[in-house]
Design a protein around this motif. Structure first.
Motif, PDB file in Angstrom:
ATOM      1  N   HIS A  82       0.827  -1.214   0.000  1.00 18.25           N
ATOM      2  CA  HIS A  82       0.000   0.000   0.000  1.00 18.25           C
ATOM      3  C   HIS A  82       0.858   1.259   0.000  1.00 18.25           C
ATOM      4  CE1 HIS A  82      -4.162  -1.489   0.667  1.00 18.25           C
ATOM      5  NE2 HIS A  82      -3.532  -2.555   1.131  1.00 18.25           N
ATOM      6  N   ALA A  83       0.247   2.351  -0.432  1.00 19.12           N
ATOM      7  CA  ALA A  83       0.864   3.666  -0.273  1.00 19.12           C
ATOM      8  C   ALA A  83       0.716   4.085   1.194  1.00 19.12           C
ATOM      9  CB  ALA A  83       0.186   4.679  -1.181  1.00 19.12           C
ATOM     10  N   GLY A  94       7.327   5.860   2.227  1.00 19.10           N
ATOM     11  CA  GLY A  94       6.344   6.286   1.240  1.00 19.10           C
ATOM     12  C   GLY A  94       6.839   7.478   0.448  1.00 19.10           C
ATOM     13  N   ARG A  95       6.028   7.908  -0.480  1.00 20.69           N
ATOM     14  CA  ARG A  95       6.394   9.044  -1.322  1.00 20.69           C
ATOM     15  C   ARG A  95       6.410  10.353  -0.541  1.00 20.69           C
ATOM     16  NH1 ARG A  95       2.159   9.516  -5.557  1.00 20.69           N
ATOM     17  NH2 ARG A  95       3.495  11.225  -6.278  1.00 20.69           N
ATOM     18  N   GLY A 135      -2.919   7.902   0.764  1.00 21.37           N
ATOM     19  CA  GLY A 135      -2.480   6.636   1.346  1.00 21.37           C
ATOM     20  C   GLY A 135      -2.913   6.471   2.782  1.00 21.37           C
TER      21      GLY A 135
END
Length: 298
Positions: free
Chosen positions: A187-188, A215-216, A234
């Motif tokens: 997952h994000a 994460g991003r 997310g």
């Protein structure tokens, strides 16, 4: 000056590890601080500090004297506070350190009410997510969240604190909900932390399970992580008090509830020598009462 004054100057110099820092904290000149410590050394017949061009170093005898002098000064202050506070209303200045999100989301409404209730009190509030050195940095109290490190500070628990994993309904509709903590790798996620390595902690069969996440978007502010989750970017893992309004409105939904870790707590911590302080006691009581009223937000 008497021996107690010289003790106070010496202890402050050791805490600051410089004559300049001690002078600034005490409102004295650097030369006066140096002179008084030299006089103390002459009185004791022992070298307490080693002076260098860059900083101070404490001798072995200086370290022994520092520990005992600090305890003496704490006992003197506690005795003075115990007597002077009898029959009085809380008064004086209170320097408070608190985490950023807790301060903006909760203390912003609590402190005006506290100051209205106690008109003889003034507050200096500094919001910072790092763990401050209360004594060395001159704070009276600090609000700390989660497990406390071992220290000589006195801690009062003012509220429980739960962590939840949550995401927006839009994200869950598009990507599904994780069924186990290990599913988070698919997952994000939106890590909230102050270091490059961030772990989210869960519980399985009574044992903690730490899940490394990346994460991003990684932020050091819980409100930003919450807002990113609301926007559908997310999943995030945050204290309930940060996400409670979004959960109540349905903008966020919790997941992995069966693996939620045991609640920790929100604490007020302060030095041992301040335990007789009427204003610290009043602030702790007021904060505990306000947290109790908040109820389900914790």
């Amino acid at each position: 000056m008497d021996l107690l004054d010289d003790m106070r100057i010496f202890v402050t110099a050791v805490d600051a590890m410089s004559f300049t820092g001690a002078a600034a904290k005490l409102g004295l000149s650097k030369q006066f601080v140096s002179r008084r410590i030299s006089s103390l050394e002459q009185t004791l017949g022992a070298r307490l500090l080693l002076r260098t061009t860059r900083r101070l170093a404490v001798t072995d005898l200086g370290r022994i004297y520092y520990e005992r002098a600090r305890r003496i000064l704490e006992d003197v202050e506690a005795a003075n506070l115990a007597v002077s506070s009898q029959g009085e209303r809380p008064r004086g200045n209170l320097r408070v350190s608190a985490p950023m999100s807790f301060g903006t989301m909760f203390l912003g409404s609590v402190i005006p009410s506290f100051l209205t209730t106690y008109p003889d009190v003034t507050i200096e509030l500094e919001l910072n997510d790092r763990t401050v050195d209360i004594i060395a940095e001159g704070y009276d109290v600090a609000v700390r969240i989660g497990e406390l490190a071992d220290s000589s500070l006195i801690a009062r628990t003012v509220a429980p604190m739960r962590m939840v994993t949550c995401a927006s309904p839009r994200y869950l509709e598009a990507h599904g909900a994780p069924q186990t903590p290990e599913d988070l790798r698919d997952h994000a996620v939106l890590p909230y932390g102050h270091t490059q390595r961030v772990n989210w902690t869960y519980a399985r069969d009574g044992h903690p399970v730490d899940i490394p996440v990346a994460g991003r978007l990684r932020v050091n502010n819980g409100e930003l992580a919450r807002d990113a989750a609301v926007a559908g970017l997310g999943l995030t893992w945050l204290p309930v008090f940060i996400v409670a309004p979004a959960l109540l409105s349905g903008r966020l939904v919790t997941v992995l509830d069966d693996f939620a870790p045991a609640p920790t707590a929100i604490h007020v911590v302060y030095p041992q020598h301040r335990q007789a302080s009427l204003v610290i006691r009043a602030f702790s009581d007021f904060l505990a009462s306000a947290c109790s009223v908040a109820g389900t937000q914790w």
